[in-house]
Design a protein around this motif. Structure first.
Motif, PDB file in Angstrom:
ATOM      1  N   ASN A 298       0.860  -1.177   0.000  1.00 33.02           N
ATOM      2  CA  ASN A 298       0.000   0.000   0.000  1.00 33.02           C
ATOM      3  C   ASN A 298       0.900   1.232   0.000  1.00 33.02           C
ATOM      4  N   LEU A 299       0.823   2.040  -1.059  1.00 41.56           N
ATOM      5  CA  LEU A 299       1.741   3.171  -1.212  1.00 41.56           C
ATOM      6  C   LEU A 299       1.532   4.237  -0.147  1.00 41.56           C
ATOM      7  N   ARG A 300       0.370   4.226   0.499  1.00 41.68           N
ATOM      8  CA  ARG A 300       0.088   5.253   1.503  1.00 41.68           C
ATOM      9  C   ARG A 300       0.663   4.907   2.866  1.00 41.68           C
ATOM     10  N   ASN A 301       0.547   3.628   3.265  1.00 41.59           N
ATOM     11  CA  ASN A 301       0.989   3.271   4.615  1.00 41.59           C
ATOM     12  C   ASN A 301       2.062   2.200   4.661  1.00 41.59           C
ATOM     13  N   GLY A 302       2.452   1.687   3.488  1.00 39.28           N
ATOM     14  CA  GLY A 302       3.513   0.705   3.440  1.00 39.28           C
ATOM     15  C   GLY A 302       3.123  -0.696   3.859  1.00 39.28           C
ATOM     16  N   ARG A 303       1.847  -0.947   4.122  1.00 40.24           N
ATOM     17  CA  ARG A 303       1.403  -2.265   4.560  1.00 40.24           C
ATOM     18  C   ARG A 303       1.215  -3.201   3.372  1.00 40.24           C
TER      19      ARG A 303
END
Length: 421
Positions: free
Chosen positions: A71-76
């Motif tokens: 996930n590019l927003r939170n790195g998950r």
């Protein structure tokens, strides 16, 4: 079945099946944890692989040594549609599980959301609820969401779903769509008449012609949409992303098939900024305004607040914050939303109420269901309203395309194109 095993037991109260953290409190805080024999329930039946299980899919991915998505927003970890599409392109032949799950998700969503969810009422009608969910106040839909199956939608079987939406007997769909409105708005806020003109003729086609080294004229615009269509799609992704502040690294991550490396994405952006001078300067100007004021206001008076446009990096120098991309998109997108609301009011004042269906406002389009003998009147009204000068944008006129569908919402024929140049 039950098999011999062990369990944990409190040395003071004798309670079995405990955990130290949860139990060793109060009267038992000084107790000891004893491990004692006890029957243990075990499952012997191995159930089939569940393709809808995220955990099972992730276990498979790690087992075969593939890399999960991010996930590019939170790195998950993310196993979303875009990641599945990428895996299908890479490993589809040797690991058919990826395209199979991708199709299963599409079929499941189509069935539950766009078939069962589109069940009509007793009069054969469906209804849509609008909201201002995006921060730019672009209209969104839910219960039911017709935007995802529109002509710009990418839902599996979208066209088949549209075929199930039919006009009442003796009526037809007349749908007008504003042309390149956000690109035109971007040119206006840049203060560039050249960009506005290119946007009206087709900014993606302009970049296509620019890359192919040919003149930006009607003949080559036609080639852009036919012979060079794949290149045009790549330019479309690049123009939209870059215009709203996407850097070359994110451009590569978001569209890895179109921009295979960061270097390729960087070179494309440099060419775009060189061909459309003033865009990069406008990005900086908008971000500076949002940073200093903590808000931006459109010509319609709508205001959006921002608190993380610029921040200090590790070296003390300013870097872009989380609001840096969002603030760049606000004025063009919010102005398009405001223009749409103004148009909706004007249309509602001009046409009978029974001409306005649930799919009236879809993205930048307006759909009416007039009697078949009133089709020309509906076309004229929509064109007149959509292409009028917009005083809030300095008198700019936005072009539009009008389609008519006599049988359903999928089989639509273009009847009029207004460039508004």
């Amino acid at each position: 079945i039950w098999e011999p095993g062990t369990t944990k037991k409190c040395s003071l109260c004798g309670l079995e099946g405990i955990t130290k953290t949860a139990h060793m409190k109060g009267a038992c805080r000084k107790a000891e944890v004893q491990v004692v024999p006890a029957p243990v329930k075990k499952w012997k039946k191995i159930l089939p692989f569940n393709p809808n299980s995220r955990d099972q899919l992730l276990a498979y991915v790690l087992h075969v040594g593939h890399r999960p998505g991010e996930n590019l927003r939170n790195g998950r970890v993310s196993l979303n549609k875009k990641w599945l599409q990428e895996q299908s392109r890479k490993y589809g032949e040797t690991h058919p599980i990826y395209p199979s799950i991708l199709r299963l998700r599409g079929v499941t969503k189509t069935l539950t959301v766009y078939v069962e969810g589109f069940t009509p009422d007793g009069s054969g009608k469906i209804y849509a609820t609008y909201s201002n969910a995006p921060s730019t106040w672009r209209l969104s839909q839910h219960d039911v969401n017709l935007q995802n199956v529109s002509h710009r939608g990418n839902v599996l079987f979208a066209e088949e779903v549209r075929k199930t939406i039919i006009p009442p007997p003796g009526r037809a769909f007349v749908e007008a769509d504003s042309s390149a409105i956000e690109a035109v708005n971007t040119g206006y806020f840049m203060g560039s008449e050249e960009y506005v003109l290119r946007a009206k003729k087709g900014i993606h086609d302009f970049m296509n012609c620019f890359e192919h080294g040919v003149e930006f004229n009607d003949e080559n615009i036609k080639k852009s949409k036919t012979e060079w269509k794949d290149d045009r799609d790549r330019h479309k992704q690049g123009v939209h992303g870059t215009s709203y502040g996407m850097g070359y690294r994110l451009l590569h991550k978001t569209y890895p098939e179109s921009f295979k490396t960061q270097g390729e994405a960087k070179r494309w952006q440099e060419a775009f900024f060189a061909a459309c001078r003033g865009l990069s300067d406008w990005h900086f100007k908008v971000r500076t305004e949002a940073h200093k004021k903590t808000y931006l206001t459109t010509p319609w008076g709508y205001r959006h607040y921002y608190y993380d446009v610029f921040k200090r990096g590790k070296d003390g120098k300013p870097v872009l914050g989380e609001d840096a991309k969002r603030c760049v998109a606000f004025k063009p997108q919010n102005s398009a939303a405001a223009f749409q609301r103004d148009n909706a009011i004007r249309i509602a004042e001009r046409v009978p109420k029974d001409w306005i269906p649930a799919n009236f406002l879809i993205h930048d389009s307006y759909c009416l269901v007039p009697p078949v003998d009133k089709i020309e009147e509906a076309v004229s009204i929509l064109v007149e309203i959509l292409t009028r000068p917009v005083p809030e944008l300095g008198g700019i006129r936005i072009g539009c395309e009008v389609k008519v569908g006599r049988s359903n919402w999928a089989e639509m024929e273009v009847v009029r194109v207004e460039k508004a140049l």
